[in-house]
Scaffold this active site. Structure first.
Site, PDB file in Angstrom:
ATOM      1  N   LYS A   1       0.837  -1.202   0.000  1.00  0.00           N
ATOM      2  CA  LYS A   1       0.000   0.000   0.000  1.00  0.00           C
ATOM      3  C   LYS A   1       0.875   1.256   0.000  1.00  0.00           C
ATOM      4  CE  LYS A   1      -3.729  -2.599   2.102  1.00  0.00           C
ATOM      5  NZ  LYS A   1      -4.427  -3.052   3.303  1.00  0.00           N
TER       6      LYS A   1
ATOM      7  N   GLN B   1      -4.396  -1.830   9.693  1.00  0.00           N
ATOM      8  CA  GLN B   1      -4.322  -3.146   9.062  1.00  0.00           C
ATOM      9  C   GLN B   1      -4.866  -4.229  10.003  1.00  0.00           C
ATOM     10  OE1 GLN B   1      -3.164  -3.677   5.787  1.00  0.00           O
ATOM     11  NE2 GLN B   1      -3.905  -5.762   6.080  1.00  0.00           N
TER      12      GLN B   1
ATOM     13  N   ASP C   1     -10.685   2.609   4.199  1.00  0.00           N
ATOM     14  CA  ASP C   1     -10.957   1.171   4.031  1.00  0.00           C
ATOM     15  C   ASP C   1     -12.462   0.917   3.930  1.00  0.00           C
ATOM     16  OD1 ASP C   1      -8.997  -0.732   3.645  1.00  0.00           O
ATOM     17  OD2 ASP C   1      -8.427  -0.841   5.759  1.00  0.00           O
TER      18      ASP C   1
END
Ligand code: NAP
Length: 291
Positions: A52, A96, A119
């Protein structure tokens, strides 16, 4: 059979974003900034987060990687999230998953500002998705929608079976495939571990989205000819012949299923890169919302 090439498509999207970032910079506007928080040393999570950060570099975003020790308390993590919520520098951030067992993932998801939740996991954003309002779509389902769209896969009126009902993939995917949109208008069946006679259901599917995390689960006898298969699964299996010591397998037994498909995503190089491209799209959206 046509391969749904997520690697190429995600690179196309990243190129488009890079152009927009250049335009922002040329206009003297702020450079989009994505932060990623990772807790502990999970090898797979580190790989995803590094990918990412690399994608940020490619599109011209600023990025910050915040590595926190496995031993961090929930309170300390929540206070880091509050800091990121308030930061004028950071436009969007992710935490994450998975997190260590002593940290409540729901609390963490709820603590992230919906305006920076690139997200797309915050209940406010999921609710907006259900209501078809502007939002950050969850990155993996968003990536799959993009992939189907860019390959002009006809979805309207089709029978779509989603395998797996996780909050981050299967459930939102089932909603997106049933929405009244170019990619959507399917009749969706959402299946899970309690589903009976799964094979009878998948054999009727025009589109199958497989997200259960069991390597090579979907086999040729479970699909009909001409089906579109999207494989979300990523399982690491030991492979001493590889430098890394492992290889990645999807949830689909690719070699036997692919010949029956009209379209199929590979693993790796399918859904994974599209998830990252979606994150970049959401981050660009976050800064546009702020502007
Ligand atoms: P998850 O939270 O592990 O949930 C798995 C789902 O599969 C559950 O809903 C479970 O049902 C269902 N399931 C398990 N066994 C089943 C069976 N025999 N038949 C039908 N359904 C079954 O899943 P996830 O987080 O969505 O992850 C799924 C896979 O996708 C993993 O391999 C993950 O690594 C991968 N992934 C990839 C990306 C990417 O970017 N490529 C992103 C996210 C996840 P119950 O609810 O009944 O337990």
């Amino acid at each position: 059979m046509i391969l749904l090439d997520g690697k190429k498509t995600s690179n196309d999207i990243k190129d488009e974003i890079a152009v927009k970032v250049q335009e922002l910079k040329a206009a003297g506007k702020k450079t989009p900034h994505l932060a990623a928080v990772i807790v502990g040393n999970n090898g797979a999570s580190l790989t995803y987060v590094n990918a990412k950060v690399k994608a940020c570099e490619r599109v011209g975003f600023d990025s910050t990687l915040i590595k926190l020790p496995e031993t961090i308390t929930e309170e300390e993590l929540l206070s880091k999230i509050e800091e990121l919520n308030k930061s004028t520098e950071v436009d969007g951030f992710i935490v994450q998953l998975p997190l260590p067992a002593h940290i409540d993932e729901h609390k963490v998801t709820l603590a992230i500002s919906p305006y920076k939740d690139v997200d797309g996991f915050h209940p406010e954003n999921l609710g907006r998705m259900v209501l078809d309002l502007p939002t950050f779509l969850p990155a993996t389902p968003y990536g799959i929608v993009q992939l189907l769209d860019r390959y002009d896969i006809e979805t309207s009126g089709k029978n779509c079976v989603v395998i797996g009902r996780s909050h981050i993939v299967g459930s939102p995917m089932s909603i997106l495939m049933s929405r009244n949109n170019k990619v959507g208008n399917c009749t969706v069946t959402l299946t899970h571990s309690r589903t009976k006679n799964l094979k009878d259901i998948t054999k009727e599917a025009d589109i199958i989205i497989v997200a259960l995390g069991k390597a090579e689960f979907l086999t040729a006898d479970m699909v009909k000819d001409g089906v579109v298969v999207v494989d979300v699964g990523i399982t690491r299996v030991d492979d001493p012949s590889k430098k890394s010591g492992f290889r990645l397998l999807g949830d689909v037994k690719f070699d036997e299923v692919a010949p029956k498909c009209s379209h199929i995503t590979p693993v790796p190089g399918g859904v994974g890169p599209m998830t990252i491209a979606s994150l970049m799209m959401n981050t660009l959206q976050a800064i546009e919302n702020r502007n």
